[in-house]
Motif scaffolding. Structure first.
Motif, PDB file in Angstrom:
ATOM      1  N   ARG A  65       0.847  -1.189   0.000  1.00  0.00           N
ATOM      2  CA  ARG A  65       0.000   0.000   0.000  1.00  0.00           C
ATOM      3  C   ARG A  65       0.883   1.239   0.000  1.00  0.00           C
ATOM      4  O   ARG A  65       1.927   1.266   0.648  1.00  0.00           O
ATOM      5  CB  ARG A  65      -0.890  -0.057   1.248  1.00  0.00           C
ATOM      6  CG  ARG A  65      -2.055   0.870   1.245  1.00  0.00           C
ATOM      7  CD  ARG A  65      -2.904   0.583   2.490  1.00  0.00           C
ATOM      8  NE  ARG A  65      -3.855   1.646   2.668  1.00  0.00           N
ATOM      9  CZ  ARG A  65      -5.145   1.504   2.539  1.00  0.00           C
ATOM     10  NH1 ARG A  65      -5.656   0.340   2.245  1.00  0.00           N
ATOM     11  NH2 ARG A  65      -5.953   2.525   2.714  1.00  0.00           N
ATOM     12  N   ASP A  66       0.439   2.280  -0.685  1.00  0.00           N
ATOM     13  CA  ASP A  66       1.197   3.533  -0.731  1.00  0.00           C
ATOM     14  C   ASP A  66       1.212   4.200   0.643  1.00  0.00           C
ATOM     15  O   ASP A  66       0.296   4.039   1.445  1.00  0.00           O
ATOM     16  CB  ASP A  66       0.568   4.505  -1.744  1.00  0.00           C
ATOM     17  CG  ASP A  66       0.747   4.027  -3.174  1.00  0.00           C
ATOM     18  OD1 ASP A  66       1.668   3.221  -3.417  1.00  0.00           O
ATOM     19  OD2 ASP A  66      -0.047   4.451  -4.047  1.00  0.00           O
ATOM     20  N   ARG A  67       2.255   4.986   0.872  1.00  0.00           N
ATOM     21  CA  ARG A  67       2.419   5.811   2.068  1.00  0.00           C
ATOM     22  C   ARG A  67       2.509   4.986   3.357  1.00  0.00           C
ATOM     23  O   ARG A  67       2.112   5.428   4.422  1.00  0.00           O
ATOM     24  CB  ARG A  67       1.291   6.847   2.184  1.00  0.00           C
ATOM     25  CG  ARG A  67       1.217   7.801   1.002  1.00  0.00           C
ATOM     26  CD  ARG A  67       0.018   8.742   1.066  1.00  0.00           C
ATOM     27  NE  ARG A  67      -1.222   8.053   0.736  1.00  0.00           N
ATOM     28  CZ  ARG A  67      -2.165   7.730   1.611  1.00  0.00           C
ATOM     29  NH1 ARG A  67      -2.048   8.061   2.863  1.00  0.00           N
ATOM     30  NH2 ARG A  67      -3.259   7.103   1.230  1.00  0.00           N
ATOM     31  N   VAL A  68       3.032   3.779   3.276  1.00  0.00           N
ATOM     32  CA  VAL A  68       3.210   2.911   4.446  1.00  0.00           C
ATOM     33  C   VAL A  68       4.692   2.577   4.586  1.00  0.00           C
ATOM     34  O   VAL A  68       5.365   2.281   3.609  1.00  0.00           O
ATOM     35  CB  VAL A  68       2.393   1.605   4.311  1.00  0.00           C
ATOM     36  CG1 VAL A  68       2.708   0.647   5.464  1.00  0.00           C
ATOM     37  CG2 VAL A  68       0.912   1.899   4.257  1.00  0.00           C
ATOM     38  N   THR A  69       5.200   2.654   5.821  1.00  0.00           N
ATOM     39  CA  THR A  69       6.580   2.291   6.124  1.00  0.00           C
ATOM     40  C   THR A  69       6.580   1.365   7.330  1.00  0.00           C
ATOM     41  O   THR A  69       5.883   1.629   8.319  1.00  0.00           O
ATOM     42  CB  THR A  69       7.422   3.546   6.468  1.00  0.00           C
ATOM     43  OG1 THR A  69       7.325   4.474   5.390  1.00  0.00           O
ATOM     44  CG2 THR A  69       8.873   3.196   6.694  1.00  0.00           C
ATOM     45  N   PHE A  70       7.368   0.311   7.243  1.00  0.00           N
ATOM     46  CA  PHE A  70       7.536  -0.581   8.391  1.00  0.00           C
ATOM     47  C   PHE A  70       8.577   0.040   9.315  1.00  0.00           C
ATOM     48  O   PHE A  70       9.681   0.367   8.893  1.00  0.00           O
ATOM     49  CB  PHE A  70       8.010  -1.961   7.921  1.00  0.00           C
ATOM     50  CG  PHE A  70       8.268  -2.914   9.045  1.00  0.00           C
ATOM     51  CD1 PHE A  70       7.223  -3.528   9.711  1.00  0.00           C
ATOM     52  CD2 PHE A  70       9.569  -3.193   9.451  1.00  0.00           C
ATOM     53  CE1 PHE A  70       7.457  -4.407  10.755  1.00  0.00           C
ATOM     54  CE2 PHE A  70       9.817  -4.070  10.493  1.00  0.00           C
ATOM     55  CZ  PHE A  70       8.760  -4.678  11.145  1.00  0.00           C
ATOM     56  N   ILE A  71       8.228   0.234  10.572  1.00  0.00           N
ATOM     57  CA  ILE A  71       9.164   0.864  11.513  1.00  0.00           C
ATOM     58  C   ILE A  71       9.488  -0.050  12.687  1.00  0.00           C
ATOM     59  O   ILE A  71      10.165   0.351  13.628  1.00  0.00           O
ATOM     60  CB  ILE A  71       8.619   2.209  12.040  1.00  0.00           C
ATOM     61  CG1 ILE A  71       7.284   2.020  12.748  1.00  0.00           C
ATOM     62  CG2 ILE A  71       8.526   3.223  10.929  1.00  0.00           C
ATOM     63  CD1 ILE A  71       6.831   3.237  13.522  1.00  0.00           C
ATOM     64  N   GLU A  76      13.077  -5.648  19.609  1.00  0.00           N
ATOM     65  CA  GLU A  76      12.146  -5.142  20.625  1.00  0.00           C
ATOM     66  C   GLU A  76      10.765  -5.763  20.453  1.00  0.00           C
ATOM     67  O   GLU A  76       9.799  -5.291  21.029  1.00  0.00           O
ATOM     68  CB  GLU A  76      12.047  -3.612  20.528  1.00  0.00           C
ATOM     69  CG  GLU A  76      13.370  -2.917  20.787  1.00  0.00           C
ATOM     70  CD  GLU A  76      13.338  -1.439  20.439  1.00  0.00           C
ATOM     71  OE1 GLU A  76      12.277  -0.938  20.031  1.00  0.00           O
ATOM     72  OE2 GLU A  76      14.378  -0.798  20.578  1.00  0.00           O
ATOM     73  N   ASN A  77      10.670  -6.810  19.652  1.00  0.00           N
ATOM     74  CA  ASN A  77       9.394  -7.482  19.361  1.00  0.00           C
ATOM     75  C   ASN A  77       8.368  -6.509  18.797  1.00  0.00           C
ATOM     76  O   ASN A  77       7.173  -6.631  19.041  1.00  0.00           O
ATOM     77  CB  ASN A  77       8.834  -8.173  20.607  1.00  0.00           C
ATOM     78  CG  ASN A  77       9.773  -9.224  21.138  1.00  0.00           C
ATOM     79  OD1 ASN A  77      10.618  -9.729  20.418  1.00  0.00           O
ATOM     80  ND2 ASN A  77       9.634  -9.555  22.398  1.00  0.00           N
ATOM     81  N   ASN A  78       8.836  -5.548  18.034  1.00  0.00           N
ATOM     82  CA  ASN A  78       7.994  -4.485  17.518  1.00  0.00           C
ATOM     83  C   ASN A  78       7.790  -4.683  16.015  1.00  0.00           C
ATOM     84  O   ASN A  78       8.748  -4.786  15.259  1.00  0.00           O
ATOM     85  CB  ASN A  78       8.684  -3.146  17.789  1.00  0.00           C
ATOM     86  CG  ASN A  78       7.835  -1.962  17.431  1.00  0.00           C
ATOM     87  OD1 ASN A  78       6.810  -2.078  16.770  1.00  0.00           O
ATOM     88  ND2 ASN A  78       8.266  -0.791  17.861  1.00  0.00           N
ATOM     89  N   ILE A  79       6.518  -4.715  15.605  1.00  0.00           N
ATOM     90  CA  ILE A  79       6.207  -4.826  14.172  1.00  0.00           C
ATOM     91  C   ILE A  79       5.222  -3.722  13.776  1.00  0.00           C
ATOM     92  O   ILE A  79       4.279  -3.944  13.033  1.00  0.00           O
ATOM     93  CB  ILE A  79       5.679  -6.243  13.801  1.00  0.00           C
ATOM     94  CG1 ILE A  79       4.541  -6.649  14.722  1.00  0.00           C
ATOM     95  CG2 ILE A  79       6.793  -7.265  13.847  1.00  0.00           C
ATOM     96  CD1 ILE A  79       3.893  -7.965  14.349  1.00  0.00           C
ATOM     97  N   SER A  80       5.488  -2.523  14.271  1.00  0.00           N
ATOM     98  CA  SER A  80       4.617  -1.369  14.010  1.00  0.00           C
ATOM     99  C   SER A  80       4.825  -0.836  12.603  1.00  0.00           C
ATOM    100  O   SER A  80       5.870  -1.048  11.988  1.00  0.00           O
ATOM    101  CB  SER A  80       4.901  -0.262  15.023  1.00  0.00           C
ATOM    102  OG  SER A  80       4.741  -0.736  16.334  1.00  0.00           O
ATOM    103  N   ILE A  81       3.816  -0.104  12.111  1.00  0.00           N
ATOM    104  CA  ILE A  81       3.922   0.544  10.800  1.00  0.00           C
ATOM    105  C   ILE A  81       3.595   2.027  10.933  1.00  0.00           C
ATOM    106  O   ILE A  81       2.963   2.447  11.900  1.00  0.00           O
ATOM    107  CB  ILE A  81       3.000  -0.108   9.737  1.00  0.00           C
ATOM    108  CG1 ILE A  81       1.526  -0.040  10.178  1.00  0.00           C
ATOM    109  CG2 ILE A  81       3.435  -1.534   9.449  1.00  0.00           C
ATOM    110  CD1 ILE A  81       0.548  -0.522   9.109  1.00  0.00           C
ATOM    111  N   MET A  82       4.044   2.796   9.956  1.00  0.00           N
ATOM    112  CA  MET A  82       3.779   4.236   9.903  1.00  0.00           C
ATOM    113  C   MET A  82       2.986   4.531   8.636  1.00  0.00           C
ATOM    114  O   MET A  82       3.322   4.030   7.560  1.00  0.00           O
ATOM    115  CB  MET A  82       5.106   4.996   9.879  1.00  0.00           C
ATOM    116  CG  MET A  82       4.963   6.492   9.944  1.00  0.00           C
ATOM    117  SD  MET A  82       4.789   7.081  11.622  1.00  0.00           S
ATOM    118  CE  MET A  82       6.440   6.962  12.238  1.00  0.00           C
TER     119      MET A  82
END
Length: 194
Positions: A65-71, A76-82
């Motif tokens: 998807r456009d305008r999505v970044t994996f951060i 740290e067991n972190n799979i957040s997105i921006m």
């Protein structure tokens, strides 16, 4: 999977937001598959996905998807997105999904809701301030009353203690001058007048 204590966010049109998601496994991970999906009019559209080989390895994330970044950071067991420059079309439910083969294929998911608004509402906090002031004032009044009561009781106890000391002292003086009670006092002759 966990999206935090508040699983929703209200954001202004055109802003950038982070959608949080973390995972936890007490037995560790091996080839953990995770994905983010967006519920678009009842149809789940994939946002991104990847597989994490083991703890501490950064995944190679495919973004759909456009305008999505994996951060996220795997250590740290972190799979957040921006989401960048969000629009009203980005509003809705996002699902963070994961399956860890080490847990015998048990899958986990968490839902995060995004609300996009033209501008954030200004909340009138007058009533909250009034209630908090009244409660705080009542507590302060009660504490003041308790302090005055305890101080008064302390002063009265000290005065009573002092009065007892005076009674003991004065009865001791009386016994010395007049003799002990029940004993025969020496009679002194009355002086004669000339």
């Amino acid at each position: 999977m966990n999206v935090g204590k508040i699983p929703f966010l209200e954001a202004v049109n055109g802003s950038t937001v982070m959608l949080p998601c973390t995972y936890f496994s007490c037995i560790g991970i091996k080839n953990l598959y995770f994905s983010w999906s967006f519920n678009e009019s009842g149809t789940m559209q994939k946002v991104c996905d990847s597989t994490i080989a083991t703890e501490g390895v950064l995944p190679n994330v495919a973004i759909y998807r456009d305008r999505v970044t994996f951060i996220g950071m795997n250590r740290e067991n972190n799979i957040s997105i921006m989401l960048w420059n969000i629009t009203f079309e980005d509003a809705g439910q996002y699902t963070c999904y994961g399956v860890n083969p080490k847990e015998k294929g048990k899958n986990h998911s968490a839902i995060f809701s995004l609300y996009v608004v033209e501008e954030l509402k200004v909340v009138d906090k007058t009533l909250t301030i009034i209630i908090a002031s009244c409660v705080g004032g009542a507590i302060a009044l009660l504490m003041g009353f308790m302090l005055i009561k305890n101080f008064t009781l302390f002063v009265l106890a000290k005065l009573e203690e002092k009065n007892k000391e005076c009674l003991v002292t004065s009865s001791g003086i009386d016994n010395t001058e007049n003799g002990l009670s029940g004993s025969k006092a020496d009679s002194k002759p009355t002086p004669k007048k000339k």
